[in-house]
Design a protein around this motif. Structure first.
Motif, PDB file in Angstrom:
ATOM      1  N   ASP A 154       0.835  -1.217   0.000  1.00 46.78           N
ATOM      2  CA  ASP A 154       0.000   0.000   0.000  1.00 46.78           C
ATOM      3  C   ASP A 154       0.861   1.256   0.000  1.00 46.78           C
ATOM      4  N   ASP A 155       1.907   1.246   0.820  1.00 47.44           N
ATOM      5  CA  ASP A 155       2.793   2.407   0.917  1.00 47.44           C
ATOM      6  C   ASP A 155       3.497   2.671  -0.415  1.00 47.44           C
ATOM      7  N   ALA A 156       3.938   1.600  -1.073  1.00 47.54           N
ATOM      8  CA  ALA A 156       4.618   1.748  -2.372  1.00 47.54           C
ATOM      9  C   ALA A 156       3.678   2.379  -3.401  1.00 47.54           C
ATOM     10  N   ILE A 157       2.415   1.935  -3.400  1.00 45.55           N
ATOM     11  CA  ILE A 157       1.452   2.490  -4.354  1.00 45.55           C
ATOM     12  C   ILE A 157       1.118   3.931  -3.997  1.00 45.55           C
ATOM     13  N   ARG A 158       0.876   4.181  -2.732  1.00 45.66           N
ATOM     14  CA  ARG A 158       0.499   5.521  -2.283  1.00 45.66           C
ATOM     15  C   ARG A 158       1.584   6.555  -2.603  1.00 45.66           C
ATOM     16  N   HIS A 159       2.851   6.154  -2.466  1.00 42.88           N
ATOM     17  CA  HIS A 159       3.963   7.089  -2.696  1.00 42.88           C
ATOM     18  C   HIS A 159       4.648   6.879  -4.053  1.00 42.88           C
ATOM     19  N   ASN A 160       4.051   6.006  -4.885  1.00 37.63           N
ATOM     20  CA  ASN A 160       4.585   5.719  -6.218  1.00 37.63           C
ATOM     21  C   ASN A 160       6.070   5.326  -6.161  1.00 37.63           C
ATOM     22  N   ILE A 161       6.396   4.396  -5.276  1.00 35.40           N
ATOM     23  CA  ILE A 161       7.771   3.933  -5.112  1.00 35.40           C
ATOM     24  C   ILE A 161       8.023   2.829  -6.131  1.00 35.40           C
ATOM     25  N   ARG A 162       8.869   3.140  -7.106  1.00 45.55           N
ATOM     26  CA  ARG A 162       9.133   2.224  -8.226  1.00 45.55           C
ATOM     27  C   ARG A 162      10.610   1.869  -8.297  1.00 45.55           C
ATOM     28  N   ALA A 163      11.205   1.513  -7.158  1.00 40.69           N
ATOM     29  CA  ALA A 163      12.646   1.308  -7.130  1.00 40.69           C
ATOM     30  C   ALA A 163      13.081  -0.091  -6.720  1.00 40.69           C
ATOM     31  N   GLY A 164      12.200  -0.925  -6.252  1.00 39.70           N
ATOM     32  CA  GLY A 164      12.635  -2.239  -5.791  1.00 39.70           C
ATOM     33  C   GLY A 164      11.458  -3.098  -5.386  1.00 39.70           C
ATOM     34  N   VAL A 165      11.743  -4.119  -4.595  1.00 36.09           N
ATOM     35  CA  VAL A 165      10.711  -5.042  -4.149  1.00 36.09           C
ATOM     36  C   VAL A 165       9.944  -4.422  -2.999  1.00 36.09           C
ATOM     37  N   ALA A 166       8.625  -4.390  -3.128  1.00 40.90           N
ATOM     38  CA  ALA A 166       7.738  -3.894  -2.074  1.00 40.90           C
ATOM     39  C   ALA A 166       6.491  -4.754  -2.073  1.00 40.90           C
ATOM     40  N   GLY A 167       6.102  -5.249  -0.924  1.00 38.19           N
ATOM     41  CA  GLY A 167       4.912  -6.076  -0.837  1.00 38.19           C
ATOM     42  C   GLY A 167       5.032  -7.388  -1.592  1.00 38.19           C
ATOM     43  N   GLY A 168       6.247  -7.798  -1.893  1.00 35.01           N
ATOM     44  CA  GLY A 168       6.465  -9.050  -2.610  1.00 35.01           C
ATOM     45  C   GLY A 168       6.505  -8.916  -4.119  1.00 35.01           C
ATOM     46  N   TYR A 169       6.473  -7.696  -4.639  1.00 34.43           N
ATOM     47  CA  TYR A 169       6.510  -7.448  -6.086  1.00 34.43           C
ATOM     48  C   TYR A 169       7.618  -6.457  -6.394  1.00 34.43           C
ATOM     49  N   HIS A 170       8.265  -6.637  -7.534  1.00 35.91           N
ATOM     50  CA  HIS A 170       9.321  -5.704  -7.935  1.00 35.91           C
ATOM     51  C   HIS A 170       8.649  -4.533  -8.657  1.00 35.91           C
ATOM     52  N   THR A 171       8.548  -3.422  -7.986  1.00 38.08           N
ATOM     53  CA  THR A 171       7.766  -2.282  -8.477  1.00 38.08           C
ATOM     54  C   THR A 171       8.399  -1.581  -9.676  1.00 38.08           C
ATOM     55  N   ARG A 172       9.644  -1.849  -9.963  1.00 36.04           N
ATOM     56  CA  ARG A 172      10.319  -1.209 -11.090  1.00 36.04           C
ATOM     57  C   ARG A 172       9.765  -1.696 -12.433  1.00 36.04           C
ATOM     58  N   PHE A 173       9.198  -2.897 -12.430  1.00 36.97           N
ATOM     59  CA  PHE A 173       8.717  -3.517 -13.658  1.00 36.97           C
ATOM     60  C   PHE A 173       7.204  -3.358 -13.764  1.00 36.97           C
ATOM     61  N   ALA A 174       6.732  -2.885 -14.918  1.00 38.16           N
ATOM     62  CA  ALA A 174       5.321  -2.549 -15.108  1.00 38.16           C
ATOM     63  C   ALA A 174       4.389  -3.723 -14.803  1.00 38.16           C
ATOM     64  N   GLY A 175       4.759  -4.921 -15.234  1.00 33.98           N
ATOM     65  CA  GLY A 175       3.916  -6.086 -14.987  1.00 33.98           C
ATOM     66  C   GLY A 175       3.771  -6.386 -13.503  1.00 33.98           C
ATOM     67  N   GLU A 176       4.876  -6.317 -12.784  1.00 33.79           N
ATOM     68  CA  GLU A 176       4.837  -6.568 -11.335  1.00 33.79           C
ATOM     69  C   GLU A 176       4.095  -5.438 -10.613  1.00 33.79           C
ATOM     70  N   TRP A 177       4.272  -4.215 -11.084  1.00 39.02           N
ATOM     71  CA  TRP A 177       3.573  -3.059 -10.510  1.00 39.02           C
ATOM     72  C   TRP A 177       2.059  -3.260 -10.646  1.00 39.02           C
ATOM     73  N   ALA A 178       1.632  -3.720 -11.815  1.00 36.57           N
ATOM     74  CA  ALA A 178       0.205  -3.985 -12.035  1.00 36.57           C
ATOM     75  C   ALA A 178      -0.271  -5.140 -11.154  1.00 36.57           C
TER      76      ALA A 178
END
Length: 194
Positions: free
Chosen positions: A55-79
């Motif tokens: 939730d925190d990664a989404i709320r703050h648009n953190i796209r730099a690493g693994v958050a919540g078990g997903y690698h947020t840097r990659f669009a597929g994992e972010w989705a």
């Protein structure tokens, strides 16, 4: 992922498994399939605050690493993170990944990239590589002028014969240090006793 955020006593970050891990850099690997990323994800999936972190990664648009078990840097994992948390996946931005031309700040060659960050160097320059063709021509010239075999040229450069063999047959790029060592082999500077 807790790096760089002030933490209060009741903050969920104090309970995060990554905050206690001896290697916090694992959560910031740039490779989706690296062993570090896989291990970070495994730890996340057992973390008591996994949802809070996502939730925190989404709320703050953190796209730099693994958050919540997903690698947020990659669009597929972010989705996938959005979907896992019951949120609408982010819409694809038109033109976000269109190729663009850039001139490398190091070698001045033009190259195409889809990366949207501040790319300043072409992939070979980022990896410490140089064009192999001029080095190949130099080795061929040394071979022709001296009669030295490619194995002898490699030995004089302090390299394996396989390095020169690969250079002469198939490589487009070569490590910058290897190129410097091969260019230093010059018949006018060395004696045959070397």
């Amino acid at each position: 992922m807790v790096g760089g955020v002030d933490q209060t006593a009741d903050d969920w970050r104090h309970r995060a498994a990554c905050g206690k891990h001896p290697n916090p850099d694992m959560w910031f690997s740039r490779n989706l399939h690296s062993a570090a990323t896989k291990e970070a994800k495994r730890i996340c999936w057992g973390c008591p605050v996994q949802r809070d972190c996502g939730d925190d990664a989404i709320r703050h648009n953190i796209r730099a690493g693994v958050a919540g078990g997903y690698h947020t840097r990659f669009a597929g994992e972010w989705a996938q993170l959005h979907i896992w948390l019951g949120r609408k996946p982010p819409e694809k931005q038109s033109g976000a990944h269109e190729p663009r031309s850039i001139v490398c700040a190091q070698c001045r060659s033009e190259f195409q990239t889809r990366r949207q960050n501040t790319v300043t160097r072409c992939p070979p320059c980022e990896q410490g590589l140089v064009d192999a063709a001029p080095v190949r021509k130099h080795v061929e010239r040394v071979h022709a002028e001296t009669g030295w075999s490619y194995r002898e040229i490699a030995q004089r450069a302090g390299l394996s014969k396989n390095v020169v063999g690969s250079l002469m047959t198939r490589q487009q790029y070569i490590n910058r240090k290897t190129a410097e060592l091969l260019r230093a082999v010059r018949p006018d500077l060395l004696t045959d006793a070397a």
